[in-house]
Scaffold this motif. Sequence first.
Motif, PDB file in Angstrom:
ATOM      1  N   GLY A 157      26.585  44.552  53.340  1.00  0.00           N
ATOM      2  CA  GLY A 157      26.055  43.535  52.319  1.00  0.00           C
ATOM      3  C   GLY A 157      24.958  44.151  51.643  1.00  0.00           C
ATOM      4  N   ASP A 158      24.624  45.456  51.949  1.00  0.00           N
ATOM      5  CA  ASP A 158      23.512  46.203  51.182  1.00  0.00           C
ATOM      6  C   ASP A 158      23.843  47.531  50.992  1.00  0.00           C
ATOM      7  OD1 ASP A 158      21.301  46.556  49.726  1.00  0.00           O
ATOM      8  OD2 ASP A 158      19.770  45.913  51.320  1.00  0.00           O
ATOM      9  N   TYR A 159      22.978  48.402  50.280  1.00  0.00           N
ATOM     10  CA  TYR A 159      23.299  49.910  50.217  1.00  0.00           C
ATOM     11  C   TYR A 159      22.824  50.512  51.486  1.00  0.00           C
ATOM     12  CZ  TYR A 159      24.381  48.197  45.453  1.00  0.00           C
ATOM     13  OH  TYR A 159      24.724  47.726  44.389  1.00  0.00           O
ATOM     14  N   THR A 160      23.190  51.631  51.760  1.00  0.00           N
ATOM     15  CA  THR A 160      22.869  52.356  52.942  1.00  0.00           C
ATOM     16  C   THR A 160      21.867  53.384  52.241  1.00  0.00           C
ATOM     17  OG1 THR A 160      25.031  52.823  53.691  1.00  0.00           O
ATOM     18  CG2 THR A 160      23.489  54.387  54.205  1.00  0.00           C
ATOM     19  N   ARG A 161      20.700  53.542  52.878  1.00  0.00           N
ATOM     20  CA  ARG A 161      19.450  54.362  52.581  1.00  0.00           C
ATOM     21  C   ARG A 161      19.355  55.503  53.364  1.00  0.00           C
ATOM     22  NH1 ARG A 161      18.012  49.052  51.864  1.00  0.00           N
ATOM     23  NH2 ARG A 161      16.771  48.282  50.086  1.00  0.00           N
ATOM     24  N   LYS A 162      19.230  56.604  52.641  1.00  0.00           N
ATOM     25  CA  LYS A 162      19.087  57.997  53.255  1.00  0.00           C
ATOM     26  C   LYS A 162      17.455  58.185  53.368  1.00  0.00           C
ATOM     27  CE  LYS A 162      20.492  62.968  53.051  1.00  0.00           C
ATOM     28  NZ  LYS A 162      21.048  63.808  51.956  1.00  0.00           N
ATOM     29  N   ILE A 163      17.000  58.298  54.766  1.00  0.00           N
ATOM     30  CA  ILE A 163      15.815  58.443  55.229  1.00  0.00           C
ATOM     31  C   ILE A 163      15.643  59.778  56.008  1.00  0.00           C
ATOM     32  CG2 ILE A 163      13.688  57.280  56.019  1.00  0.00           C
ATOM     33  CD1 ILE A 163      15.148  54.786  55.494  1.00  0.00           C
ATOM     34  N   ASN A 164      14.339  60.415  55.518  1.00  0.00           N
ATOM     35  CA  ASN A 164      14.217  61.651  56.466  1.00  0.00           C
ATOM     36  C   ASN A 164      12.473  61.597  56.392  1.00  0.00           C
ATOM     37  OD1 ASN A 164      12.906  62.751  53.805  1.00  0.00           O
ATOM     38  ND2 ASN A 164      14.949  63.303  53.428  1.00  0.00           N
ATOM     39  N   CYS A 165      11.969  62.807  57.077  1.00  0.00           N
ATOM     40  CA  CYS A 165      10.435  62.957  57.244  1.00  0.00           C
ATOM     41  C   CYS A 165       9.357  62.943  56.242  1.00  0.00           C
ATOM     42  CB  CYS A 165      10.282  64.073  58.314  1.00  0.00           C
ATOM     43  SG  CYS A 165      10.746  65.608  57.486  1.00  0.00           S
ATOM     44  N   TYR A 166      10.197  62.959  54.933  1.00  0.00           N
ATOM     45  CA  TYR A 166       9.551  63.306  53.785  1.00  0.00           C
ATOM     46  C   TYR A 166       9.259  61.880  53.118  1.00  0.00           C
ATOM     47  CZ  TYR A 166      10.577  68.050  54.471  1.00  0.00           C
ATOM     48  OH  TYR A 166      10.513  69.431  54.962  1.00  0.00           O
ATOM     49  N   ASN A 167      10.195  61.000  53.327  1.00  0.00           N
ATOM     50  CA  ASN A 167      10.119  59.734  52.510  1.00  0.00           C
ATOM     51  C   ASN A 167       9.898  58.482  53.431  1.00  0.00           C
ATOM     52  OD1 ASN A 167      12.858  59.511  53.400  1.00  0.00           O
ATOM     53  ND2 ASN A 167      13.676  59.482  51.101  1.00  0.00           N
ATOM     54  N   SER A 168      10.191  59.188  54.858  1.00  0.00           N
ATOM     55  CA  SER A 168      10.126  57.729  55.907  1.00  0.00           C
ATOM     56  C   SER A 168       9.085  56.855  55.580  1.00  0.00           C
ATOM     57  CB  SER A 168      10.111  58.178  57.084  1.00  0.00           C
ATOM     58  OG  SER A 168       9.024  59.178  57.381  1.00  0.00           O
ATOM     59  N   GLU A 169       7.639  57.254  55.325  1.00  0.00           N
ATOM     60  CA  GLU A 169       6.573  56.489  55.342  1.00  0.00           C
ATOM     61  C   GLU A 169       6.471  55.440  53.935  1.00  0.00           C
ATOM     62  OE1 GLU A 169       4.575  55.722  57.890  1.00  0.00           O
ATOM     63  OE2 GLU A 169       6.098  57.174  58.794  1.00  0.00           O
ATOM     64  N   GLU A 170       7.067  56.124  53.154  1.00  0.00           N
ATOM     65  CA  GLU A 170       7.251  55.287  51.990  1.00  0.00           C
ATOM     66  C   GLU A 170       8.548  54.020  51.963  1.00  0.00           C
ATOM     67  OE1 GLU A 170       8.702  55.791  47.209  1.00  0.00           O
ATOM     68  OE2 GLU A 170       8.201  57.623  48.482  1.00  0.00           O
ATOM     69  N   ILE A 171       9.465  54.526  52.718  1.00  0.00           N
ATOM     70  CA  ILE A 171      10.688  53.613  52.790  1.00  0.00           C
ATOM     71  C   ILE A 171      10.695  52.639  53.793  1.00  0.00           C
ATOM     72  CG2 ILE A 171      13.235  53.459  52.485  1.00  0.00           C
ATOM     73  CD1 ILE A 171      13.119  56.056  50.980  1.00  0.00           C
ATOM     74  N   LEU A 172      10.471  53.195  55.078  1.00  0.00           N
ATOM     75  CA  LEU A 172      10.540  52.399  56.516  1.00  0.00           C
ATOM     76  C   LEU A 172       9.961  51.017  56.404  1.00  0.00           C
ATOM     77  CD1 LEU A 172      10.728  55.176  59.295  1.00  0.00           C
ATOM     78  CD2 LEU A 172      12.707  53.864  58.305  1.00  0.00           C
ATOM     79  N   PRO A 173       8.638  50.913  55.909  1.00  0.00           N
ATOM     80  CA  PRO A 173       7.988  49.787  55.954  1.00  0.00           C
ATOM     81  C   PRO A 173       8.683  48.698  55.131  1.00  0.00           C
ATOM     82  CG  PRO A 173       6.265  51.437  55.913  1.00  0.00           C
ATOM     83  CD  PRO A 173       8.006  52.241  55.737  1.00  0.00           C
ATOM     84  N   ILE A 174       9.253  49.127  53.991  1.00  0.00           N
ATOM     85  CA  ILE A 174       9.792  48.203  53.108  1.00  0.00           C
ATOM     86  C   ILE A 174      11.132  47.732  53.625  1.00  0.00           C
ATOM     87  CG2 ILE A 174      10.960  47.826  50.778  1.00  0.00           C
ATOM     88  CD1 ILE A 174       9.026  49.992  49.730  1.00  0.00           C
ATOM     89  N   VAL A 175      11.910  48.553  54.327  1.00  0.00           N
ATOM     90  CA  VAL A 175      13.259  48.367  55.043  1.00  0.00           C
ATOM     91  C   VAL A 175      12.938  47.192  56.033  1.00  0.00           C
ATOM     92  CG1 VAL A 175      15.182  49.198  56.260  1.00  0.00           C
ATOM     93  CG2 VAL A 175      14.489  50.438  54.270  1.00  0.00           C
ATOM     94  N   PHE A 176      12.000  47.673  56.764  1.00  0.00           N
ATOM     95  CA  PHE A 176      11.982  46.895  58.096  1.00  0.00           C
ATOM     96  C   PHE A 176      10.936  45.869  57.930  1.00  0.00           C
ATOM     97  CE2 PHE A 176      13.521  50.624  59.840  1.00  0.00           C
ATOM     98  CZ  PHE A 176      14.562  49.958  61.000  1.00  0.00           C
ATOM     99  N   SER A 177      10.289  45.547  56.617  1.00  0.00           N
ATOM    100  CA  SER A 177       9.227  44.534  56.519  1.00  0.00           C
ATOM    101  C   SER A 177       9.674  42.948  56.992  1.00  0.00           C
ATOM    102  CB  SER A 177       9.007  44.526  55.129  1.00  0.00           C
ATOM    103  OG  SER A 177      10.075  43.913  53.918  1.00  0.00           O
ATOM    104  N   SER A 178      10.802  42.673  56.754  1.00  0.00           N
ATOM    105  CA  SER A 178      11.488  41.319  57.220  1.00  0.00           C
ATOM    106  C   SER A 178      11.500  40.971  58.760  1.00  0.00           C
ATOM    107  CB  SER A 178      12.879  41.169  56.463  1.00  0.00           C
ATOM    108  OG  SER A 178      13.724  41.908  56.998  1.00  0.00           O
ATOM    109  N   GLY A 179      11.591  42.011  59.343  1.00  0.00           N
ATOM    110  CA  GLY A 179      11.712  41.979  60.805  1.00  0.00           C
ATOM    111  C   GLY A 179      13.168  41.803  61.373  1.00  0.00           C
TER     112      GLY A 179
END
Length: 217
Positions: A157-179
Amino acid sequence: MSVLILGSEDDIHVKLVKQRCPDSFIIDLTKSQVLSASWLLGSSLLSEPLFDDTLPSPGSISTVFWRSVTIPNSLLSSGGARNTFGFLSFFLDCYSHSTWFNDITSFCLHVSKPIQLKMIQQLGVSIPVTMVTSSVDAARQFISQYGTIAVKPVSGGDYTRKINCYNSEEILPIVFSSGKPMIVQEFVEGRNMRTYVIENKVFSAIIESELPDYRID
């Protein structure tokens, strides 16, 4: 006999079905339309809605198209989740004699992507290394081991995000913010292929896209 569409009027799939079936009824289960209705359980095998012309009589419906599993707002905001779920189960059962597209059994099979992956493995198909987690730290460790990962919801029900060591600190906290738990997978480079099984026929198509999720291309 008419078609009953369960979904939002703004949804593109609902609009297309409505185009093909102009006389169809649309019911949005996320709104109070269904929950506020009264139903008569009489001597007939079919229950009937009372005092509400917006709900079709079960006897008039030949086909039901359920766009997606949706949760009424009242189910999220009140303490009566069990009671509301019981009523919705009754409501869906009122139309059980109809031909269903995307019935509750189908949804239970596909709403959990980890279960799908397990079934695919049992058929002998290789899958990417996969982890289900709600921990951003576990996701970071996964990235350190596999380099580039794909992150997606457990139920879709949502889009797949491609994450690596270069953008992880920007994206991961947002993706997992809801717990909420997420699927974290080893990212496999390749072409997008979609396959559908309709009755006993298999239809496959390759979708060309440079993005991790072609739906946003």
